[in-house]
Design an enzyme around this catalytic site. Structure first.
Site, short mmCIF file in Angstrom:
data_model
loop_
_atom_site.label_atom_id
_atom_site.label_comp_id
_atom_site.label_asym_id
_atom_site.label_seq_id
_atom_site.Cartn_x
_atom_site.Cartn_y
_atom_site.Cartn_z
N SER A 184 0.84 -1.20 0.00
CA SER A 184 0.00 0.00 0.00
C SER A 184 0.88 1.26 0.00
O SER A 184 1.65 1.44 -0.93
CB SER A 184 -0.95 -0.07 1.20
N HIS B 94 -7.27 -6.11 0.66
CA HIS B 94 -6.11 -5.27 0.98
C HIS B 94 -5.39 -5.73 2.25
O HIS B 94 -4.46 -5.06 2.71
CB HIS B 94 -6.62 -3.83 1.17
N ASP C 108 -9.98 -5.63 -3.55
CA ASP C 108 -9.40 -4.61 -2.69
C ASP C 108 -10.28 -3.36 -2.76
O ASP C 108 -10.47 -2.79 -3.84
CB ASP C 108 -7.99 -4.31 -3.21
#
Lengths: 282, 282
Positions: free
Chosen positions: B150, B259, B226
């Site tokens: 991320s 995620h 995600d």
């Protein structure tokens, strides 16, 4: 018994999911987590390993930190992780907020003393209510094994020994082997069960080995750098009792390992393979 | 530069350790974690994978949740996980306490704006100070690779692209590919770097691909379930830029994955094997 899905995440081709339900045994709302491998379907139900966590934990610690899903996926085993105590409004906690009693510290027994007995019935929850719920709602078979860590190792040993037909194999990491003889266990037993020590015998693995026929194989891993080893865990008492009882116990002392999930992560694959050997044969 | 050992635990025959040190780059005390495989010795130094975590994380998230050590031990790779921002007394935070800016959200850049520039110099910390510290204090070689998740995926991509001789390979899970074009990146860049968007180009992987010769191979995994995919991550912009730049990018869209660290856990072994291929050849 309705289940509310709380979260879900794909992992190693299977699913990690959390559910919330109203427990009739514990008289409160409970959350548990399940890992279901890809191959689990109604046509091909998979066996289940129940994992009992230690003091202060919830359903999340093992699922997030043990690194167990790769092997569980490969072996085709579901894993169920319950919480470690009743929770929520109206559930009493240690008046001093200690980590080793009350919330997060249900000790997998049925309390008989005020004010604990209304909610602290984790033994019946794990043995009866939870497997029924799991078997009614997920593509799993009735084949079960049980494992746990520390207080959860105590839970796995005592529940496994007392229910010889329910669990095909038992394992533990760093279990509290002889709770009657150590501070964590004595505090819990005195409060949950009262001063009469004859009532404590039914939740002490070492004592249970004296009175039960142990049919399931047992694997225990214990790190020798575990700071709780001498005062709280006492694996040597379990080994003596197992020899006396002619139980099939393998106790492995792992040099340099401590009480953390890094220790569990290192040896969880061995435990999954151990359980698979018995879960996957009828 | 003295190191204070904060914790240590044996795991997969190696060691996970946390250290605290005074960072001259960040003007505060910092903690990092290192996994050292058993085979790492002064005579046989091992290469290092630097792992950069995402928003809200510390050095602990990856180390506890990724399940990376079994494969790292097998491959003989050390892993270093720094914190995601400066910390401690005197380090300013988002005035509204938002999770996506300030503490836990250093964005791996060197801030130029008041009041951030005194401490928020994560780019120089990761590129210069931390590797020097690691190489001076642990049995590791100068061979380095970089990865992250991320915001940390953004960090790995930008740092890897800007330092082509320092990192032999680059990878990322769910990276913020084009921060200039998305809310997380715009908020961070505006505050840390000011309104002049020409200054933002140096920390945007898509823009950097237009101006840099990309020599290191790049592996990116992205889950298609995600929830940040469309608004914040935009892997398609990275893919277009890589094609234009003739960069060696492998982008894998993984169906059903989100995620979380469950996604990372599922594919971390692939990333370690990818990096090992380049780290272990001179």
């Amino acid at each position: 018994m309705s289940l509310i899905n709380h979260s879900q995440a794909k992992v190693f081709d299977g699913w990690h999911k959390q559910y919330i339900h109203q427990s009739s045994t514990l008289n409160c709302e409970m959350r548990f987590a399940i890992y279901l491998p890809l191959e689990a379907t109604e046509d091909k139900p998979v066996p289940v390993l129940y994992w009992l966590s230690g003091l202060t934990c919830t359903d999340e610690n093992f699922m997030q930190k043990a690194g167990a899903f790769k092997k569980a996926a490969e072996l085709g085993i579901a894993i169920v992780a319950p919480d470690t105590s009743p929770r929520g409004e109206g559930v009493p906690d240690d008046p001093e907020g200690a980590y080793d009693f009350g919330l997060g510290a249900g000790f997998y027994l049925n309390a008989t003393q005020e004010p604990w007995q209304e909610h602290y019935q984790m033994y019946s929850y794990i043995v009866d209510e939870l497997p029924l719920l799991i078997e009614a709602n997920f593509p799993v078979s009735k084949r079960k094994a049980i494992s746990g860590h520390s207080m959860g190792g105590h839970g796995a040993l005592t529940i496994g020994i007392k229910n010889p037909t329910a669990y095909s194999s038992i394992s533990a990491f760093s279990p509290i082997c002889h709770p009657m003889a150590v501070p964590w266990g004595q505090k819990a037993f005195r409060n949950y069960l009262g001063e009469d020590k004859s009532k404590w015998l039914q939740y002490d693995a070492v004592e249970l080995m004296k009175t039960h026929l142990i049919t399931a194989p047992i694997l225990v891993d214990q790190g020798n750098a575990d700071s709780f080893l001498t005062e709280q865990l006492k694996p040597e008492t379990l080994q003596s009792a197992a020899i006396e009882a002619k139980a099939n116990l393998t106790l492995r002392i792992q040099p340099g390992y401590d009480h953390s999930y890094y220790f569990i992560q290192t040896f969880i694959d061995d435990h999954l393979e151990f359980h698979a050997k018995y879960l996957k044969t009828e």
